[in-house]
Design an enzyme around this catalytic site. Sequence first.
Site, PDB file in Angstrom:
ATOM      1  CG  HIS A 113      41.298  47.589  36.702  1.00 37.91           C
ATOM      2  ND1 HIS A 113      42.355  47.425  35.843  1.00 37.91           N
ATOM      3  CD2 HIS A 113      40.686  46.385  36.736  1.00 37.91           C
ATOM      4  CE1 HIS A 113      42.362  46.194  35.372  1.00 37.91           C
ATOM      5  NE2 HIS A 113      41.361  45.533  35.903  1.00 37.91           N
ATOM      6  CG  ASP A 161      50.395  37.285  40.686  1.00 36.43           C
ATOM      7  OD1 ASP A 161      49.458  36.797  41.360  1.00 36.43           O
ATOM      8  OD2 ASP A 161      50.201  38.037  39.717  1.00 36.43           O
TER       9      ASP A 161
HETATM   10  C1  LIG Z   1      44.215  41.838  36.415  1.00 37.12           C
HETATM   11  S1  LIG Z   1      45.529  40.765  36.744  1.00 37.12           S
HETATM   12  C2  LIG Z   1      46.891  41.607  35.967  1.00 37.12           C
HETATM   13  C3  LIG Z   1      48.070  40.699  35.713  1.00 37.12           C
HETATM   14  C4  LIG Z   1      49.249  41.380  35.008  1.00 37.12           C
HETATM   15  N1  LIG Z   1      49.752  42.514  35.733  1.00 37.12           N
HETATM   16  C5  LIG Z   1      48.831  41.770  33.607  1.00 37.12           C
HETATM   17  O1  LIG Z   1      48.594  42.938  33.350  1.00 37.12           O
HETATM   18  O2  LIG Z   1      48.714  40.875  32.763  1.00 37.12           O
HETATM   19  C6  LIG Z   1      45.807  41.046  38.471  1.00 37.12           C
HETATM   20  C7  LIG Z   1      46.936  40.229  39.044  1.00 37.12           C
HETATM   21  O3  LIG Z   1      47.050  40.567  40.423  1.00 37.12           O
HETATM   22  C8  LIG Z   1      47.347  39.383  41.137  1.00 37.12           C
HETATM   23  N2  LIG Z   1      46.999  39.562  42.557  1.00 37.12           N
HETATM   24  C9  LIG Z   1      45.764  39.627  43.115  1.00 37.12           C
HETATM   25  N3  LIG Z   1      45.864  39.806  44.442  1.00 37.12           N
HETATM   26  C10 LIG Z   1      47.197  39.861  44.732  1.00 37.12           C
HETATM   27  C11 LIG Z   1      47.947  40.026  45.937  1.00 37.12           C
HETATM   28  N4  LIG Z   1      47.339  40.189  47.112  1.00 37.12           N
HETATM   29  N5  LIG Z   1      49.301  40.036  45.859  1.00 37.12           N
HETATM   30  C12 LIG Z   1      49.941  39.879  44.661  1.00 37.12           C
HETATM   31  N6  LIG Z   1      49.275  39.726  43.481  1.00 37.12           N
HETATM   32  C13 LIG Z   1      47.929  39.719  43.519  1.00 37.12           C
HETATM   33  C14 LIG Z   1      46.506  38.340  40.432  1.00 37.12           C
HETATM   34  O4  LIG Z   1      46.888  37.012  40.730  1.00 37.12           O
HETATM   35  C15 LIG Z   1      46.702  38.725  38.980  1.00 37.12           C
HETATM   36  O5  LIG Z   1      47.809  38.098  38.420  1.00 37.12           O
HETATM   37  C1  LIG Z   2      41.371  46.249  29.627  1.00 38.54           C
HETATM   38  O1  LIG Z   2      40.207  45.816  30.133  1.00 38.54           O
HETATM   39  C2  LIG Z   2      40.141  44.949  31.188  1.00 38.54           C
HETATM   40  C3  LIG Z   2      41.246  44.493  31.858  1.00 38.54           C
HETATM   41  C4  LIG Z   2      41.091  43.611  32.898  1.00 38.54           C
HETATM   42  C5  LIG Z   2      39.837  43.226  33.273  1.00 38.54           C
HETATM   43  C6  LIG Z   2      39.589  42.315  34.349  1.00 38.54           C
HETATM   44  O2  LIG Z   2      38.467  41.581  34.226  1.00 38.54           O
HETATM   45  C7  LIG Z   2      38.104  40.727  35.189  1.00 38.54           C
HETATM   46  C8  LIG Z   2      36.924  39.998  35.042  1.00 38.54           C
HETATM   47  C9  LIG Z   2      36.526  39.092  36.026  1.00 38.54           C
HETATM   48  O3  LIG Z   2      35.401  38.396  35.850  1.00 38.54           O
HETATM   49  C10 LIG Z   2      37.270  38.900  37.152  1.00 38.54           C
HETATM   50  C11 LIG Z   2      38.436  39.632  37.335  1.00 38.54           C
HETATM   51  O4  LIG Z   2      39.148  39.473  38.439  1.00 38.54           O
HETATM   52  C12 LIG Z   2      38.884  40.534  36.357  1.00 38.54           C
HETATM   53  C13 LIG Z   2      40.083  41.293  36.488  1.00 38.54           C
HETATM   54  O5  LIG Z   2      40.835  41.150  37.470  1.00 38.54           O
HETATM   55  C14 LIG Z   2      40.400  42.202  35.466  1.00 38.54           C
HETATM   56  O6  LIG Z   2      41.506  42.950  35.597  1.00 38.54           O
HETATM   57  C15 LIG Z   2      38.745  43.706  32.592  1.00 38.54           C
HETATM   58  C16 LIG Z   2      38.914  44.576  31.555  1.00 38.54           C
END
Ligand SMILES: C[S@@+](CC[C@H](N)C(=O)[O-])C[C@H]1O[C@@H](n2cnc3c(N)ncnc32)[C@H](O)[C@@H]1O
Ligand SMILES: COc1ccc(-c2oc3cc(O)cc(O)c3c(=O)c2O)cc1
Length: 310
Positions: A261, A223
Amino acid sequence: MLNNNDICANDQLIQAEVQSWDYVLSYVLPSCIKCAIELGIPDVLHKNANPIMSLSDLVANLPNLNPSKASFIPILMRILVHSGLFNYHQQQGDGYSLTGVGRLLLEDDPFSKRSFFLFAEHPVVLNTTVSVSNWLRDDLPTAFETAHGKSHWDYCAEEPEFSGFFDNAMTSDSRLISNLLISDCCKGVFEGLTSLVDVGGGTGTVAMAIANAFPSLKSIVLDLPHVIGDRKGTGNLEFIAGSMFDKIPHANAILLKWILHNWSDQDCVKLLKKCKESIPSKEKGGKVIIIEIVMEDNNSNGSNLFKHNT
Ligand SMILES: C[S@@+](CC[C@H](N)C(=O)[O-])C[C@H]1O[C@@H](n2cnc3c(N)ncnc32)[C@H](O)[C@@H]1O
Ligand SMILES: COc1ccc(-c2oc3cc(O)cc(O)c3c(=O)c2O)cc1
């Protein structure tokens, strides 16, 4: 005198009026849930010796309620009872208890959704959602950039308070999913693997659960540097700070949970190509495991619009 057509038109107007009030006031419930969490209401109800707590005991036990505002608590509770988060027990003299969904607001519940509610109601997120029409008029790639002048990830890197809210929200879901992944229903996916990279694996909740459940599998979390911080792995768990668009460590398998997504189709193709470079061929056991929100096809009735697919 009204004829049948007038009555029909009237009914439709009344229905539309009721529906429009639902939309106008739909912001109230999430704000009330946030308010209840911040006042500690779910936890106070949960810790009460009796499952039903009287209004007066509830008010007396709220740690940071200003006494001059005590008369507003029944109004807040009424909204939350109506929405199914708390039960109201009139016979017991204005008592309240937690419902099943109300339990998900508890601080210590293993399946708590509390941090997701707090994240979704964070002013930074609210400012993003109200910027969507501006975003549709400008040329920036995301509404977050329209609202805050930088990408969500750059903002997180600079604002540890907001980043903490985001990471906690993600962690809360990961706790739930981890239990499922290592249960009988999914564990076959990981059997036989010797290494796995959880790409964008956040604070490592899923990778840690997999590492514990499969001692001979090395689990790596990749990450961004501000998320990895000074986290150190132990045994078969390793943390690596870096961008998934630069380099993904080699492994048997890659896990992408809630990553795709967040990106455009072009970025997803770029990322999936990077993943392919880092794993063996399918014939040699390489795999990419995707956990993502999927949409039903247009022919469905929409009742199952969002669901987890593993
Ligand atoms: C929506 S979160 C999902 C985190 C985790 N996989 C979960 O499901 O709880 C997206 C993750 O992608 C990471 N991320 C965003 N850009 C990235 C990059 N260029 N390289 C590695 N990780 C990245 C963010 O810091 C974050 O932790
Ligand atoms: C299961 O539904 C969801 C999962 C993840 C997310 C979500 O939401 C946000 C909202 C933000 O204001 C900024 C963000 O970067 C994100 C996410 O990265 C992310 O995965 C929403 C619904």
